[in-house]
Design a protein around this motif. Structure first.
Motif, short mmCIF file in Angstrom:
data_model
loop_
_atom_site.label_atom_id
_atom_site.label_comp_id
_atom_site.label_asym_id
_atom_site.label_seq_id
_atom_site.Cartn_x
_atom_site.Cartn_y
_atom_site.Cartn_z
N PHE A 260 0.85 -1.19 0.00
CA PHE A 260 0.00 0.00 0.00
C PHE A 260 0.89 1.24 0.00
N TRP B 18 -10.66 4.78 1.37
CA TRP B 18 -11.69 4.54 0.36
C TRP B 18 -12.68 5.69 0.17
N PRO C 41 -6.70 3.62 -3.09
CA PRO C 41 -8.00 3.67 -3.78
C PRO C 41 -8.15 4.85 -4.74
N ASN D 108 -6.72 0.33 2.89
CA ASN D 108 -7.65 0.63 1.80
C ASN D 108 -8.98 1.15 2.32
#
Length: 358
Positions: A128, A226, A172, A222
């Motif tokens: 990430f 988001w 995202p 995430n």
């Protein structure tokens, strides 16, 4: 509702014009890094307008956008599926970074591809990245929608766009840009008008989250990041009267480059319109809604603005090509385009895979 079958010429126009939008917005780096749409339009007038330009190197090369879009398209053209396709895309993204001289690849794409390990188990996944919000995944994803245009292929489109997107942009805001452009390509290919695209995106986002959560990869990171993408698109669509996907869209006139720059700036992250995964397809959709069938207006709004205009141009011009075709476009803009042959060949192979055509 029965899907409308596009022509192979529509696919060809989509792929070739994606390269046109890229090369035109980029102008060898001179316009991509210009923050003033008014200056760009003034320089275009000095050149004699769109009709007077011949897009070809060295002044008008394609940028990293087209090189990476071709990596996606040609990976899809292999006909591979599942894990094998993802490994192939990762391999091609790594290879594409060898063709970046004078093309200004983004730092997130450089970092992401350096972390890929194609051939290893799940070697297409990277950690990430809290800064991976850019449009580098969005700009290369139109071909995914052309490969998987059918309504019943939506789960595959979600999987391939998210996984390919987070090969470089594991955030995202970044990889949902890839999903958005892939979805717009699929909707455009089967004849859905642009005023419906945003509402369909909002419908698909919960399905996308189900996929992300189901993979079990950095779920907490995430989940925390988001909402921004979803909320930004909800605000935009609400402002244009398109939350339900019904027209006509309420698009402001924004007749001058300065007015468009100001509007796009309101959607942007870090003061750079079109730079991010949420607003690059947003600028492109705004241009499509406002321009209708007018190619020059599409360029004025979706390509020749201050900001990351080669990326918005790649998306906007590619989507426009699905319905507008090549005929209205001045031939100088595409006949000598760098990598035109590869773009055309990829279009024909994608069409054959998607629709069983020639």
């Amino acid at each position: 509702m029965e899907e409308k079958v596009p022509t192979v010429e529509a696919y060809e126009a989509a792929m070739v014009l994606s390269g046109v939008g890229d090369a035109l917005g980029y102008r060898g780096g001179l316009w991509e890094y210009c923050t003033s749409g008014a200056q760009i339009h003034a320089e275009l007038a000095q050149l004699g307008g769109l009709e007077a330009i011949t897009l070809q190197p060295p002044e008008w090369p394609v940028s990293d956008d087209t090189v990476l879009h071709l990596a996606t398209a040609e990976g899809l053209c292999t006909g591979l599926e599942g894990e094998a396709l993802l490994q192939e895309l990762a391999r091609r993204y790594v290879s594409a970074m060898g063709d970046m001289e004078g093309r200004k690849p983004g730092p997130t794409s450089i970092l992401g591809t350096s972390q890929l390990r194609p051939g290893e188990p799940e070697g297409y996944r990277i950690p990430f990245n809290p800064s991976g919000t850019g449009c580098g995944a969005a700009m290369r994803s139109l071909a995914i929608g052309l490969r998987y245009p059918h309504t019943w292929e939506l789960p595959t489109l979600i999987r391939v766009s998210i996984e390919s997107g987070r090969m470089t942009h594991h955030h995202p805001t970044g990889y949902l840009g890839a999903l958005t452009v892939a979805l717009f390509g699929a909707l455009g290919a089967r004849g859905e008008p642009p005023e419906r695209w945003g509402a369909e995106l909002l419908r698909v986002l919960p399905l996308a989250w189900d996929y992300v959560e189901g993979t079990g990869v950095a779920v907490g990171d995430n989940a925390a990041a988001w909402p921004f993408f979803r909320d930004a698109w909800h605000r935009y669509l609400e402002s244009r009267g398109l939350l339900e996907g019904c027209g006509p869209p309420q698009v402001p006139v924004l007749s001058s480059p300065a007015e468009r720059d100001a509007a796009y700036l309101c959607w942007a992250l870090q003061g750079w319109p079109g730079r991010s995964g949420h607003d690059a397809p947003m600028v492109a959709l705004e241009a499509l809604l406002a321009a209708g069938g007018c190619w020059s207006e599409l360029c004025a709004r979706g390509v020749l603005h201050g900001g990351d205009n080669d990326s918005t141009g790649t998306i906007a011009a590619g989507c426009w090509g699905l319905q507008g075709g090549l005929e209205p476009v001045p031939p100088g803009l595409h006949r000598c385009l760098e990598y035109r042959g590869r773009l055309r060949d990829a279009a024909h192979r994608l069409y054959a895979l998607a629709w069983g055509g020639p």
